[in-house]
Structures are given as structure tokens and as C-alpha cells.
Design an enzyme around this catalytic site. Structure first.
Site, mmCIF file in Angstrom:
data_model
loop_
_atom_site.group_PDB
_atom_site.id
_atom_site.type_symbol
_atom_site.label_atom_id
_atom_site.label_comp_id
_atom_site.label_asym_id
_atom_site.label_seq_id
_atom_site.Cartn_x
_atom_site.Cartn_y
_atom_site.Cartn_z
ATOM 1 N N ARG A 49 -26.812 51.575 51.900
ATOM 2 C CA ARG A 49 -27.168 52.046 50.649
ATOM 3 C C ARG A 49 -26.270 53.242 50.183
ATOM 4 N NH1 ARG A 49 -32.411 50.652 51.824
ATOM 5 N NH2 ARG A 49 -33.200 48.870 51.041
ATOM 6 N N LYS A 108 -13.622 55.293 41.271
ATOM 7 C CA LYS A 108 -13.747 53.850 41.121
ATOM 8 C C LYS A 108 -13.365 53.119 42.273
ATOM 9 C CE LYS A 108 -12.811 53.579 36.135
ATOM 10 N NZ LYS A 108 -11.835 53.054 34.999
ATOM 11 N N GLU A 149 2.546 55.968 36.712
ATOM 12 C CA GLU A 149 1.173 56.625 36.428
ATOM 13 C C GLU A 149 1.437 58.073 36.286
ATOM 14 O OE1 GLU A 149 -1.452 54.941 35.971
ATOM 15 O OE2 GLU A 149 -1.241 53.023 37.156
ATOM 16 N N LYS A 175 -6.167 64.097 35.775
ATOM 17 C CA LYS A 175 -7.323 62.862 36.075
ATOM 18 C C LYS A 175 -8.434 63.964 36.373
ATOM 19 C CE LYS A 175 -8.394 58.729 37.925
ATOM 20 N NZ LYS A 175 -8.128 57.626 38.572
ATOM 21 N N GLU A 226 -16.584 56.583 32.281
ATOM 22 C CA GLU A 226 -15.681 56.172 31.290
ATOM 23 C C GLU A 226 -16.422 55.521 29.834
ATOM 24 O OE1 GLU A 226 -12.458 53.630 32.688
ATOM 25 O OE2 GLU A 226 -12.428 52.596 30.890
ATOM 26 N N ARG A 235 -12.450 58.913 29.438
ATOM 27 C CA ARG A 235 -11.736 58.371 30.603
ATOM 28 C C ARG A 235 -10.776 57.074 30.285
ATOM 29 N NH1 ARG A 235 -13.955 57.550 36.906
ATOM 30 N NH2 ARG A 235 -12.137 56.868 37.513
ATOM 31 N N ASN A 264 -6.306 54.245 30.752
ATOM 32 C CA ASN A 264 -5.791 52.916 30.590
ATOM 33 C C ASN A 264 -4.487 52.726 29.685
ATOM 34 O OD1 ASN A 264 -7.744 52.058 32.221
ATOM 35 N ND2 ASN A 264 -9.307 52.223 30.337
ATOM 36 N N HIS A 303 -2.309 49.893 30.030
ATOM 37 C CA HIS A 303 -2.905 48.933 31.045
ATOM 38 C C HIS A 303 -3.686 47.689 30.234
ATOM 39 C CE1 HIS A 303 -2.462 52.362 33.660
ATOM 40 N NE2 HIS A 303 -3.072 51.769 34.688
ATOM 41 N N HIS A 360 -2.350 44.746 32.615
ATOM 42 C CA HIS A 360 -3.123 44.130 33.408
ATOM 43 C C HIS A 360 -2.821 42.570 32.926
ATOM 44 C CE1 HIS A 360 -6.300 47.446 34.026
ATOM 45 N NE2 HIS A 360 -5.459 47.229 34.943
ATOM 46 N N HIS A 367 1.974 46.768 39.964
ATOM 47 C CA HIS A 367 0.919 47.261 38.867
ATOM 48 C C HIS A 367 1.845 48.432 38.151
ATOM 49 C CE1 HIS A 367 -2.569 48.927 36.876
ATOM 50 N NE2 HIS A 367 -2.081 50.165 37.292
HETATM 51 N N1 NAD Z 1 -9.872 52.880 42.022
HETATM 52 C C1 NAD Z 1 -8.954 53.121 40.947
HETATM 53 O O1 NAD Z 1 -9.118 54.074 40.188
HETATM 54 C C2 NAD Z 1 -7.456 52.403 41.008
HETATM 55 C C3 NAD Z 1 -6.576 52.991 40.111
HETATM 56 C C4 NAD Z 1 -5.348 52.373 39.986
HETATM 57 C C5 NAD Z 1 -5.118 51.233 40.805
HETATM 58 N N2 NAD Z 1 -6.119 51.132 41.732
HETATM 59 C C6 NAD Z 1 -5.658 49.700 42.778
HETATM 60 O O2 NAD Z 1 -4.992 50.426 43.676
HETATM 61 C C7 NAD Z 1 -4.257 49.258 44.194
HETATM 62 C C8 NAD Z 1 -2.612 49.470 44.266
HETATM 63 O O3 NAD Z 1 -2.594 50.561 45.316
HETATM 64 P P1 NAD Z 1 -1.143 50.636 45.959
HETATM 65 O O4 NAD Z 1 -0.205 50.548 44.878
HETATM 66 O O5 NAD Z 1 -1.146 52.025 46.525
HETATM 67 O O6 NAD Z 1 -0.996 49.436 46.772
HETATM 68 P P2 NAD Z 1 -1.134 49.210 48.409
HETATM 69 O O7 NAD Z 1 -2.393 50.065 48.692
HETATM 70 O O8 NAD Z 1 -1.241 47.640 48.432
HETATM 71 O O9 NAD Z 1 0.103 49.956 48.972
HETATM 72 C C9 NAD Z 1 1.363 49.341 48.550
HETATM 73 C C10 NAD Z 1 1.976 48.832 49.967
HETATM 74 O O10 NAD Z 1 2.551 50.047 50.522
HETATM 75 C C11 NAD Z 1 2.252 50.042 51.692
HETATM 76 N N3 NAD Z 1 2.142 51.584 52.177
HETATM 77 C C12 NAD Z 1 1.075 52.324 52.017
HETATM 78 N N4 NAD Z 1 1.443 53.401 52.289
HETATM 79 C C13 NAD Z 1 2.548 53.560 52.852
HETATM 80 C C14 NAD Z 1 3.477 54.644 53.271
HETATM 81 N N5 NAD Z 1 3.045 55.620 53.401
HETATM 82 N N6 NAD Z 1 4.509 54.038 53.804
HETATM 83 C C15 NAD Z 1 4.843 52.865 53.835
HETATM 84 N N7 NAD Z 1 4.170 51.808 53.218
HETATM 85 C C16 NAD Z 1 2.936 52.073 52.568
HETATM 86 C C17 NAD Z 1 0.820 49.262 51.981
HETATM 87 O O11 NAD Z 1 0.665 48.630 53.269
HETATM 88 C C18 NAD Z 1 1.295 48.080 50.966
HETATM 89 O O12 NAD Z 1 2.044 47.118 51.488
HETATM 90 C C19 NAD Z 1 -4.589 47.872 43.290
HETATM 91 O O13 NAD Z 1 -5.564 47.092 43.990
HETATM 92 C C20 NAD Z 1 -5.394 48.543 41.937
HETATM 93 O O14 NAD Z 1 -6.109 47.908 41.586
HETATM 94 C C21 NAD Z 1 -7.376 51.561 41.692
HETATM 95 ZN ZN ZN Z 2 -2.851 52.061 36.750
#
Ligand code: NAD
Ligand code: ZN
Length: 375
Positions: free
Chosen positions: A128, A150, A192, A234, A244, A248, A252, A255, A259, A273
Site C-alpha cells: 500500500r 506521476k 522538454e 516544474k 493537475e 499543471r 502538456n 503534448h 501523444h 517522445h
Molecule cells: N512521470 C512523468 O511525469 C513523465 C514525464 C515525461 C515522460 N515520462 C515517461 O518517461 C518515459 C521516457 O523516459 P526516457 O526518455 O528517459 O526513456 P528511457 O527510460 O527508456 O531511457 C531511454 C534510453 O536511454 C537509456 N539510458 C538511460 N540512461 C542512460 C545513460 N545515462 N546513458 C546511456 N543510456 C541511458 C535507457 O536504457 C533507454 O534505452 C516514457 O515512458 C514517458 O511516458 C513520464
Molecule cells: Zn513530455
């Protein structure tokens, strides 16, 4: 304040009893043991990471914990969006329970946004709710997903449709981890950063126009500043509107469009993304110009900067052969941000002045997309 390798910036996310710090700097993960230690009720943590990050940074992170006599049990998942699924959530929860996770324990998410979202959601629901620490290692995660609470997994119906708000107890953003990040991933995260300037910080945007290339080129001071400014932006928005209900939604920007582009490609390496939202922000500004909200000069200026950063700015450059305006609009209507079937967009009155628009005329969006697909 001095960290392992350089100055450390500290940004506070003010959320009452759930407030936390974001520590930003080169080499700051080397202090993970002393940073995480005070949060622990016993000398062990579960670290969740992906295979790529485990190989590149896992040893160094564990060594930093060991230096403070903290035992780390590392759970490694494959790299990539595929792990943001019920199947992997179940496996991860089982792995945590098998390792004797207790209510007072802490889970560390070491990796990009995928690991942060997955491990954060697991932390939100295991027993939980247990506490967790974000150690974001991509630029996107350091400026966006690692901050704000999030957490989610994806569903066949769409991305991030099952999740929870669960704030981390601490965020450790080591800018040196970006040294190993592929340049394309770095640029995607940069979209971003630009977003924060476009939303409500014209000075940040102006600084990025000159400082952006240094940041992308690996300059540690430029990275630290951009990440710090982004996290401050942020943090302020999340503190004002954690769940949100209003403000917040500004985050987006780009986005609603972005998306839909990601969904049309089926999520994967074809379109990252950040690339999707770079084009989405360009279209949001173009729509704002068409609706008489935004000066054309500002739209041209933001577009030029994203292009100079090596990000896509033309819809036709990222579109699949079978894309139509109607299909993209249908995907936008399926997005979770839709209320009462109406399309909500973040538009702009100019650089640094974004506004949420609840009732945007679908015909104007269709015309814009038609023109953009034809170019
Ligand atoms: N929670 C939120 O508020 C929020 C906001 C924006 C995006 N997201 C989510 O985040 C995700 C995308 O995140 P991301 O772009 O970090 O993707 P990711 O976590 O897939 O990382 C991208 C790639 O880089 C590699 N990687 C990570 N760190 C590294 C490093 N230091 N050196 C070399 N390689 C490295 C990873 O293994 C992966 O292959 C999506 O699922 C998206 O929905 C969430
Ligand atoms: Zn984004």
C-alpha cells in the site's frame, strides 16, 4: 555546496508533508549513500534499474551506497518502454517481495523515465505504498519525469493509462550520467527543457538560444543550469497544482499533438517522445498564430531554435505514409486529457506565455494538420 565532482544545486518541491529536494550536479550520485542514508530505517535498499543503466552506472551507484554501509539489492529489467506493462509490474513487485521488502523500506529508481515510472508505480502500490527515490539518468527524466510524482504503466489502449500520483522522497540528478546518453536521447530530453522556456520563462528561452549548443555539447555548467531552471519551473507548477486540476496542464504544451504522433507510430525508437513534442510544440505555436493569439515572429523563433538543436520541426518529416488529419484527431480525442470529448490544447500568446484552451475548434486543428502533412 560542493558535491563529488562540482557544485550541487538544490531545488525544493514544496508539497507540505510530501516536500522533497532535487539535488543536481556532476558526480552527485557518488554521494548517494550519505543522501539516502538518513531516509532509511535499516541499512538496505532495493535498486530498480534497466540493463543499459546497470552496465554503465550500476556499479558506481552501488559503490556509493556501500561507502555508507548500505546494502543494495539490484533488480534489473530490460531497457525500453516494453517494461511499462502489467506483466513487468507484476514481475517487479514479486521480485521486491521475494527480497523481503518491508513497509519502511525504500526503493531506488536508477534510470530514465521508464524505470522511474515503473518503479515509482510499484512503490506506490507495494504494501500500500513504500517510499522511493528517483535517480534519473536521462535528460528527459532529470528535467521532467523524475520530478512531480506521476507514475504509470502503459495499456494497449494508450500510454500511462494506469498509474498513481506518488511523490519521491528525494531526487538525485547527476548531470555526469548524461555523458553516456546517446545524442538523440539527449536532444529529445532537450525538447522538454525548451518547453519550460516556452511555457512561462522567456529569459530561459533566450538563454537557451545561446547556451543550448553548449548544453548539448556536454558543457557541465550549461547542463547544470538548464536542469536546475527546468526543475525549478516544474517544482513551482507541481507545488501549485499537484494533481493537475489546472495550471499543471501547462506542462502538456505540445503534448496533445505529440501523444497522437507517438500513438500513430505505436511507440518505439522510430519517434522519441521529445521528438514528437518538438513537432507538437511547433504546431501548438502555429495554431496559436492562426487563432490570432500569438505573434508570427515568436512562432518562427521557437521553431528555428528547435531546428538548430537538431530536433524535427516538420510534421511531414516524422509522419507515417498513412497519416491523415482525421486519424490524428481521433487519437487526440482518445488521449486521457480529454474532458467531455472536447480537445484541450496548450496554446501560447507568445514565447513564455502559454495558456490552456479548453475549447479549440476542431476544424482549425484539422486545417493545420492537413497543411502540415502536405508540406
Ligand atoms: N512521470 C512523468 O511525469 C513523465 C514525464 C515525461 C515522460 N515520462 C515517461 O518517461 C518515459 C521516457 O523516459 P526516457 O526518455 O528517459 O526513456 P528511457 O527510460 O527508456 O531511457 C531511454 C534510453 O536511454 C537509456 N539510458 C538511460 N540512461 C542512460 C545513460 N545515462 N546513458 C546511456 N543510456 C541511458 C535507457 O536504457 C533507454 O534505452 C516514457 O515512458 C514517458 O511516458 C513520464
Ligand atoms: Zn513530455
Amino acid at each position: 555546496m560542493d558535491g563529488g565532482g562540482g557544485p550541487t544545486d538544490r531545488v525544493r518541491v514544496e508539497l507540505g508533508a510530501r516536500s522533497y529536494d532535487i539535488l543536481i550536479g556532476a558526480g552527485v550520485i557518488d554521494r548517494a549513500g550519505t543522501l539516502v542514508g538518513p531516509l532509511l530505517r535499516r541499512d538496505r535498499v532495493l535498486v530498480v534499474t534497466d540493463e543499459t543503466v546497470a552496465r554503465l552506472w550500476g556499479g558506481r551507484f552501488e559503490a556509493a551506497l556501500a561507502a555508507a554501509d548500505i546494502a543494495a539489492e539490484t533488480i534489473t529489467v530490460p531497457a525500453g518502454e516494453v517494461t511499462k506493462s502489467f506483466a513487468w509490474l507484476e514481475r517487479l513487485c514479486a521480485a521486491c517481495l521475494d527480497r523481503g521488502l518491508e513497509r519502511g523500506d525504500l526503493i531506488v529508481a536508477l534510470g530514465g523515465g521508464v524505470v522511474g515510472d515503473l518503479a515509482g508505480f510499484a512503490a506506490a502500490i507495494l504494501l500500500r505504498g513504500v517510499r522511493f527515490v528517483q535517480v534519473p539518468t536521462t535528460l528527459l527524466a532529470q528535467v521532467d519525469s523524475g520530478v512531480g510524482g506521476k507514475t504509470a504503466i502503459d495499456m494497449p489502449q494508450g500510454k500511462n493509462l494506469v498509474g498513481a500520483f506518488h511523490q519521491p522522497s528525494l531526487v538525485i540528478a547527476d548531470t555526469a550520467t548524461l555523458d553516456t546518453l546517446p545524442p538523440r536521447q539527449l536532444r529529445a530530453g532537450y525538447a522538454e527543457v525548451v518547453k519550460y522556456g516556452l511555457i512561462r520563462d522567456r529569459d530561459l528561452f533566450a538563454w537557451l538560444e545561446t547556451g543550448g549548443p553548449a548544453l548539448l555539447g556536454g558543457d557541465a555548467a550549461a547542463r547544470g543550469r538548464a536542469i536546475g531552471e527546468s526543475c525549478r519551473a516544474k517544482a513551482a507548477i507541481v507545488a501549485a497544482d499537484e494533481r493537475e486540476a489546472g495550471e499543471r496542464a501547462l506542462l502538456n504544451l505540445g503534448h496533445t499533438f505529440g501523444h497522437a504522433f507517438e500513438a500513430a507510430h505505436g511507440y518505439g525508437d522510430r519517434l522519441l517522445h521529445g521528438e514528437a513534442i518538438a513537432v507538437g510544440m511547433v504546431l501548438a505555436f502555429a495554431l496559436s498564430v492562426r487563432l490570432g493569439l500569438c505573434p508570427a515572429d515568436d512562432a518562427a523563433r521557437m521553431r528555428a531554435h528547435l531546428a538548430a538543436a537538431g530536433l524535427p520541426v516538420e510534421l511531414s518529416a516524422i509522419a507515417g505514409a498513412d497519416w491523415t488529419a482525421d486519424r490524428l484527431i481521433a487519437l487526440m480525442q482518445a488521449d486521457k486529457k480529454v474532458a467531455g470529448g472536447r480537445l484541450t490544447f496548450v496554446l501560447a500568446r507568445g514565447i513564455g506565455d502559454a495558456v490552456v484552451m479548453g475549447e479549440v475548434d476542431t476544424a482549425a486543428v484539422r486545417d493545420l494538420l492537413d497543411d502540415a502533412l502536405r508540406r
